[in-house]
Scaffold this motif. Sequence first.
Motif, PDB file in Angstrom:
ATOM      1  N   ASN A 504      39.173  51.897  39.757  1.00  0.00           N
ATOM      2  CA  ASN A 504      39.283  53.434  40.586  1.00  0.00           C
ATOM      3  C   ASN A 504      39.056  53.328  41.737  1.00  0.00           C
ATOM      4  O   ASN A 504      37.556  52.785  41.626  1.00  0.00           O
ATOM      5  N   ALA A 505      39.207  54.103  42.333  1.00  0.00           N
ATOM      6  CA  ALA A 505      38.849  53.944  44.438  1.00  0.00           C
ATOM      7  C   ALA A 505      36.746  54.667  43.817  1.00  0.00           C
ATOM      8  O   ALA A 505      36.262  54.064  45.142  1.00  0.00           O
ATOM      9  N   ASN A 506      36.775  55.915  42.609  1.00  0.00           N
ATOM     10  CA  ASN A 506      35.243  55.205  42.939  1.00  0.00           C
ATOM     11  C   ASN A 506      34.143  54.503  42.121  1.00  0.00           C
ATOM     12  O   ASN A 506      32.772  54.641  41.676  1.00  0.00           O
ATOM     13  N   SER A 528      44.178  46.541  37.570  1.00  0.00           N
ATOM     14  CA  SER A 528      44.633  47.207  35.807  1.00  0.00           C
ATOM     15  C   SER A 528      44.292  46.060  35.273  1.00  0.00           C
ATOM     16  O   SER A 528      44.660  45.671  34.838  1.00  0.00           O
ATOM     17  N   GLY A 529      43.204  46.734  34.660  1.00  0.00           N
ATOM     18  CA  GLY A 529      42.429  45.640  33.410  1.00  0.00           C
ATOM     19  C   GLY A 529      41.551  44.652  34.608  1.00  0.00           C
ATOM     20  O   GLY A 529      41.472  44.479  35.924  1.00  0.00           O
ATOM     21  N   TRP A 530      41.201  43.689  33.445  1.00  0.00           N
ATOM     22  CA  TRP A 530      40.448  42.806  34.066  1.00  0.00           C
ATOM     23  C   TRP A 530      41.464  41.711  34.697  1.00  0.00           C
ATOM     24  O   TRP A 530      41.983  41.205  34.383  1.00  0.00           O
ATOM     25  N   ASN A 531      41.261  41.686  36.117  1.00  0.00           N
ATOM     26  CA  ASN A 531      41.871  40.733  37.598  1.00  0.00           C
ATOM     27  C   ASN A 531      40.660  39.777  37.315  1.00  0.00           C
ATOM     28  O   ASN A 531      39.303  40.007  37.659  1.00  0.00           O
ATOM     29  N   THR A 532      40.987  38.147  38.005  1.00  0.00           N
ATOM     30  CA  THR A 532      40.459  37.805  39.419  1.00  0.00           C
ATOM     31  C   THR A 532      40.533  37.410  40.484  1.00  0.00           C
ATOM     32  O   THR A 532      41.693  37.391  41.247  1.00  0.00           O
ATOM     33  N   LEU A 533      39.219  37.923  41.249  1.00  0.00           N
ATOM     34  CA  LEU A 533      39.336  38.040  42.598  1.00  0.00           C
ATOM     35  C   LEU A 533      38.704  36.874  43.196  1.00  0.00           C
ATOM     36  O   LEU A 533      37.883  36.718  43.089  1.00  0.00           O
TER      37      LEU A 533
END
Length: 642
Positions: A504-506, A528-533
């Motif tokens: 979330n934003a915090n 949304s859950g685990w992601n690769t950035l």
Amino acid sequence: MIKKRFSALCGALLLFCTNVHAQNETLTVDMSDPIGPVTHAASGALYGITERLPTDINGDVAPLHPRMYTQPARSGPGYQQPIGAAIPVAKRLANTTAEVTVRLADVLPGWPYQWSGWSHWSARVRSVIADKRASGVNNYYGYEIFNEPNITWDDDVNGNFKSSLWKPTYDLIRSQDPGERIIGPSAAWYHASYIQAFLEYCVANNCLPDVISWHELGGSGNITANIADYRARERALGISPRPISINEYSHDTHKYEGAPGVSVPFIAKFERNRVESANISWWFTNLPGRLGSLLTANNQRGGGWWLYKWYGDMTGNMLNVTPPRQNGDGLDGFANLDTQSGSASICLGGNFTGTANVVFNNIPASFGDTVDVKVEYVAWANKDTPVAGPVTAMQSVETVFNGSLTVPVDVFNPFYGYRVTINGQGFGSEGSSAQVELESLSSQERFAPFSVLSDAGAQYIVWPNNGDQFLNTASDDASGQVLIPFSLSQSTAVQLQIRANLPNANDDSFYFKLDDGNWTIQNNKQTSGWNTLTLATFEHLAAGNHTLRIERREDGAKLDFITLLTAAGDIDINSSGSDSGDRCNGVNVYPNWTASDWPGSGYNHANAGDQMVYQNTLYQANWYTNSVPGSDASWSLIGDCD
């Protein structure tokens, strides 16, 4: 010919061939959502190996990277099976990835098993345990106490199964081979009330199996629902999650054993639900040692062998695949991503004909804007028809738009298996990559107040969420940071990726910087859950040493691992500079276990991701285990404490 054969098969099994008209359905592969490491969980077989078959273990077994085979504890006259005993089979498989389950029930003769009383049974079990411990190999998966007790054990004649056989055998194994896993109840099907009563008894009598098992011999349609039901019962009883072994699986029409299109929905559901191991069935009892009909009666490779070879070729992580329906035996698939090699694949099939649109989403930036795509299929006519190999149906170069690509696959026979492979052409295709698990840096002096936590057995680092904590300014001297030193073989560009859960934003920000550059804020991108950035691409870095820093900013931002990719040349991760002697500080020393079976019970095992010290060496549990750290495949070596 295809139409005639297909019609004949439909006549034999109307249930499997309801979808005879062409359809158009979608399989979605989320390449940013790994569900766990590749383990080839469903690659084993019941009685798939004997003392002499398959003849070529290196050629026909090792390439499948099998997880586990279930074998009879004894074989020969006076036992249930004539050949295929677990101990000699384990020795044959010692140089492969396979482990062996010892099926103790097969020390009895006949079918159903002929029970001759506790004295006869316990003497045979003791003998098996002694021989197993003296065998000189340790590639054992565990002891399966009994097989299909809900149909092979008569409580009225033999006494109550749980109190007359399960509990005393459980205690015998614990006394004779305390480090080995116990598997059960191995019900003939997912019999919910039977398993409920079994679990309740085991909780009350301190005899829970280390691995829960049952059989799925009526097709793949109910697997997801059955596992969900079991997990709910487990939670309701306060039982810590057990690994699941589906130690026999098949379609209810036995002649389709090993058919690629029949196997795919099984494997897909086992992988999606993170089943630890699964074995193809063995209905053709005069033909053991054929890997569950992956090999023909003459030990040639059938169509099923090539599907499981595709499965065995998978490396890296398994990915989340969304099928048209979670239950049923229709179109399904299982997929992997290997960021090190820059490749991904999906195997698909099921009770379906028509166009399967395979949608790859969140393709890593390292793959570039164009990718090589290959579509293959493997044929199958029956279990005894050899198949020379897969057929390439399409090969092309495709453009990735906004991280996505759709590949249509013509599924023209529901008994065939199909594979789509994509290989990146872009960033990193002429270079190399390196990955660092951030929790491995926890001994660095500025690591705190980061903490190491676990999610579904996978560890990550986080500044614990204690109420909107926020670090206003980054600093090289601040606490709550990790350093990743690396070196480059030549001047090149380097791309930085991170696997993170930013809910979330915090809880979505952190700092990073390279060398003496400015600190950069990663912020305002929730996942949304685990992601690769992809965080940044550092251009024109000089050959030699560099240091990447990651520092806390907001609590609750969960960080798993970073990947560094070069446009050219080699990259090596250097020592973190931390004192390796600190890595064992605060870690439980065996036998001071880290976890208990249920609230209020004694600590008696380690869960996946837990670390323990044994003989001044640090180990990490790969799954639920109560074996001595380092004694078997349930542990990974981290390193010396000194």
